[in-house]
Design an enzyme around this catalytic site. Structure first.
Site, mmCIF file in Angstrom:
data_model
loop_
_atom_site.group_PDB
_atom_site.id
_atom_site.type_symbol
_atom_site.label_atom_id
_atom_site.label_comp_id
_atom_site.label_asym_id
_atom_site.label_seq_id
_atom_site.Cartn_x
_atom_site.Cartn_y
_atom_site.Cartn_z
ATOM 1 N N ASP A 1 0.849 -1.199 0.000
ATOM 2 C CA ASP A 1 0.000 0.000 0.000
ATOM 3 C C ASP A 1 0.882 1.246 0.000
ATOM 4 O O ASP A 1 2.017 1.212 0.475
ATOM 5 C CB ASP A 1 -0.847 0.049 1.280
ATOM 6 N N GLN B 1 -0.495 7.258 -6.207
ATOM 7 C CA GLN B 1 -1.644 8.116 -5.868
ATOM 8 C C GLN B 1 -1.702 9.286 -6.843
ATOM 9 O O GLN B 1 -0.750 10.060 -6.948
ATOM 10 C CB GLN B 1 -1.463 8.649 -4.442
ATOM 11 N N ARG C 1 -1.270 -0.514 -8.628
ATOM 12 C CA ARG C 1 -2.639 -0.096 -8.312
ATOM 13 C C ARG C 1 -2.648 1.429 -8.382
ATOM 14 O O ARG C 1 -1.791 2.082 -7.789
ATOM 15 C CB ARG C 1 -2.985 -0.551 -6.902
HETATM 16 P P1 FDA Z 1 -14.026 9.559 -5.352
HETATM 17 O O1 FDA Z 1 -13.610 9.875 -3.948
HETATM 18 O O2 FDA Z 1 -14.060 10.654 -6.359
HETATM 19 O O3 FDA Z 1 -15.423 8.842 -5.297
HETATM 20 C C1 FDA Z 1 -16.158 8.494 -6.455
HETATM 21 C C2 FDA Z 1 -17.502 7.943 -5.994
HETATM 22 O O4 FDA Z 1 -17.285 6.715 -5.285
HETATM 23 C C3 FDA Z 1 -18.260 8.802 -4.978
HETATM 24 O O5 FDA Z 1 -19.047 9.755 -5.595
HETATM 25 C C4 FDA Z 1 -19.075 7.771 -4.234
HETATM 26 O O6 FDA Z 1 -20.189 7.404 -5.000
HETATM 27 C C5 FDA Z 1 -18.152 6.586 -4.176
HETATM 28 N N1 FDA Z 1 -17.345 6.562 -2.939
HETATM 29 C C6 FDA Z 1 -16.034 6.884 -2.815
HETATM 30 N N2 FDA Z 1 -15.611 6.732 -1.548
HETATM 31 C C7 FDA Z 1 -16.671 6.303 -0.861
HETATM 32 C C8 FDA Z 1 -16.887 5.965 0.506
HETATM 33 N N3 FDA Z 1 -15.920 6.040 1.413
HETATM 34 N N4 FDA Z 1 -18.131 5.572 0.872
HETATM 35 C C9 FDA Z 1 -19.135 5.479 -0.027
HETATM 36 N N5 FDA Z 1 -18.987 5.795 -1.337
HETATM 37 C C10 FDA Z 1 -17.792 6.195 -1.734
HETATM 38 N N6 FDA Z 1 -5.356 5.281 -0.921
HETATM 39 C C11 FDA Z 1 -4.064 5.483 -0.595
HETATM 40 O O7 FDA Z 1 -3.672 6.627 -0.327
HETATM 41 N N7 FDA Z 1 -3.180 4.427 -0.576
HETATM 42 C C12 FDA Z 1 -3.559 3.158 -0.902
HETATM 43 O O8 FDA Z 1 -2.730 2.244 -0.886
HETATM 44 C C13 FDA Z 1 -4.927 2.943 -1.250
HETATM 45 N N8 FDA Z 1 -5.373 1.693 -1.591
HETATM 46 C C14 FDA Z 1 -6.644 1.549 -2.089
HETATM 47 C C15 FDA Z 1 -7.075 0.311 -2.575
HETATM 48 C C16 FDA Z 1 -8.315 0.186 -3.176
HETATM 49 C C17 FDA Z 1 -8.748 -1.143 -3.708
HETATM 50 C C18 FDA Z 1 -9.176 1.331 -3.282
HETATM 51 C C19 FDA Z 1 -10.506 1.244 -3.962
HETATM 52 C C20 FDA Z 1 -8.776 2.535 -2.763
HETATM 53 C C21 FDA Z 1 -7.535 2.664 -2.144
HETATM 54 N N9 FDA Z 1 -7.129 3.873 -1.608
HETATM 55 C C22 FDA Z 1 -5.812 4.042 -1.248
HETATM 56 C C23 FDA Z 1 -8.124 4.966 -1.352
HETATM 57 C C24 FDA Z 1 -8.190 5.955 -2.495
HETATM 58 O O9 FDA Z 1 -7.030 6.739 -2.489
HETATM 59 C C25 FDA Z 1 -9.430 6.878 -2.372
HETATM 60 O O10 FDA Z 1 -9.357 7.580 -1.167
HETATM 61 C C26 FDA Z 1 -10.757 6.145 -2.423
HETATM 62 O O11 FDA Z 1 -10.729 5.105 -3.336
HETATM 63 C C27 FDA Z 1 -11.903 7.112 -2.843
HETATM 64 O O12 FDA Z 1 -11.650 7.605 -4.115
HETATM 65 P P2 FDA Z 1 -12.429 7.131 -5.442
HETATM 66 O O13 FDA Z 1 -11.381 6.795 -6.438
HETATM 67 O O14 FDA Z 1 -13.358 6.049 -5.172
HETATM 68 O O15 FDA Z 1 -13.101 8.434 -5.991
#
Ligand code: FDA
Length: 310
Positions: A135, A166, A187
């Site tokens: 991660d 990121q 990732r």
């Molecule tokens: P965004 O935040 O723009 O959300 C898009 C849409 O997704 C929202 O409108 C909502 O519908 C839905 N959504 C997003 N988050 C939600 C929540 N908490 N609850 C409900 N709905 C939600 N970060 C990091 O810094 N280091 C890492 O190693 C990882 N590893 C990682 C693994 C995996 C498999 C995922 C999916 C994410 C991570 N992350 C991470 C977290 C990542 O950086 C980020 O904070 C979250 O994925 C939220 O961003 P989105 O890309 O989903 O987009």
């Protein structure tokens, strides 16, 4: 801008010890939507459940910023126990680790303990045909994590270890380019930590644009890409990009967090995409839970309602 202010407010409140005490006591019921229990057995059961729906699992023992070698070694032992317990359970072994949890930054016998423990974990994972993802944590750890990733790919191969970039960090595009010679399994995420504007883009539209750019560049370079987001418009764009550039479904997968957008996870799996849910578990769930709440205003209401219900 609102996103930044909201995230900062939630994470600042969450860091308050009395808030932590209250949430730990009252919100475990709600947290279980995002966390697959506190034990290895509950985590394995969660992977098996998802597996029945055609969704793969990525197990993550929660825990951050370990400050003594003893605790770091103990944490590594727990990850080894997880790998051993997952053997023969009918699903591919795949886990994520935070190098800070296994001793990154602590020097023991002249070597970084995070690297020593990562080697122990990777040796076992490789023997079991499994995969470990490193991660990415907050920005001061990026240099050392990428350097250790490079060392570990050299020793174990890119089919046993991957890491994360990121898109909110200005540096990530250059980091991706610099890793290309490893043919790395990466990732791509937007980024979950509270970072200063000197290192991370404050504007969400810029983070989203940088996200697409990173995924497209990684796919075009012929590498395996874990598209880790719940953002439907990005997911649609990646699918279209892949078709337009003749990139097969076997070169990428969609990854989402346990309990978030379960509908989307299922529909992508039904369309024949590889979908993997990141399944956190363990007693140390508070920091992870706070970051999920900080991502979405609606989640605060969800927590408060859950706490009032008791
Ligand atoms: P965004 O935040 O723009 O959300 C898009 C849409 O997704 C929202 O409108 C909502 O519908 C839905 N959504 C997003 N988050 C939600 C929540 N908490 N609850 C409900 N709905 C939600 N970060 C990091 O810094 N280091 C890492 O190693 C990882 N590893 C990682 C693994 C995996 C498999 C995922 C999916 C994410 C991570 N992350 C991470 C977290 C990542 O950086 C980020 O904070 C979250 O994925 C939220 O961003 P989105 O890309 O989903 O987009």
């Amino acid at each position: 801008m609102f996103d930044q202010i909201y995230r900062k407010a939630v994470l600042t409140v969450a860091n308050n010890k009395s808030v932590e005490g209250l949430v730990r006591k009252q919100a475990w019921g709600v947290a279980q939507r995002f966390v697959a229990g506190e034990t290895i057995d509950t985590a394995i059961a969660a992977v098996q459940d998802l597996h029945k729906q055609g969704i793969l699992g990525n197990l993550d023992l929660l825990g951050e910023f370990v400050d003594t070698p003893e605790k770091a070694n103990e944490f590594a032992e727990q990850i080894l126990a997880l790998l051993n317990a997952a053997e023969g359970k009918g699903f591919p072994i795949y886990a994520s680790i935070k190098l800070s949890s296994v001793g990154q930054g602590l020097t023991v016998n002249g070597e970084d303990l995070g690297l020593t423990n990562a080697r122990r974990i990777l040796r076992r994972a490789k023997a079991l045909g499994g995969f470990i993802n490193l991660d990415m944590e907050d920005h001061p750890r990026v240099d050392i994590t990428l350097a250790q990733f490079r060392t570990l790919v050299g020793e174990f191969g890119h089919d046993t270890v991957g890491t994360v970039l990121q898109s909110y960090l200005y540096r990530s595009e250059a980091d991706r380019d610099s890793l290309d010679d490893l043919k790395p399994n990466l990732r791509i995420v937007k980024g979950a930590y509270l970072e200063p504007a000197t290192v991370a883009m404050p504007n969400k539209a810029d983070v989203d644009a940088a996200y697409r750019k990173l995924v497209y560049a990684h796919l075009k370079a012929g590498n395996y890409c874990n598209v880790a987001t719940h953002d439907e418009s990005i997911i649609q764009d990646v699918k279209h990009f892949a078709i337009a550039h003749g990139i097969p479904k076997s070169q990428y997968e969609f990854q989402m967090l346990y309990g978030i957008r379960r509908d989307l996870q299922k529909s992508l799996a039904d369309e024949g995409f590889t979908v993997r849910a990141y399944i956190p578990y363990g007693p140390d769930w508070y920091g992870y839970f706070s970051r999920r709440i900080a991502e979405r205003p609606a989640n605060v209401l969800f927590v408060v309602k859950g706490m009032l219900k008791g």
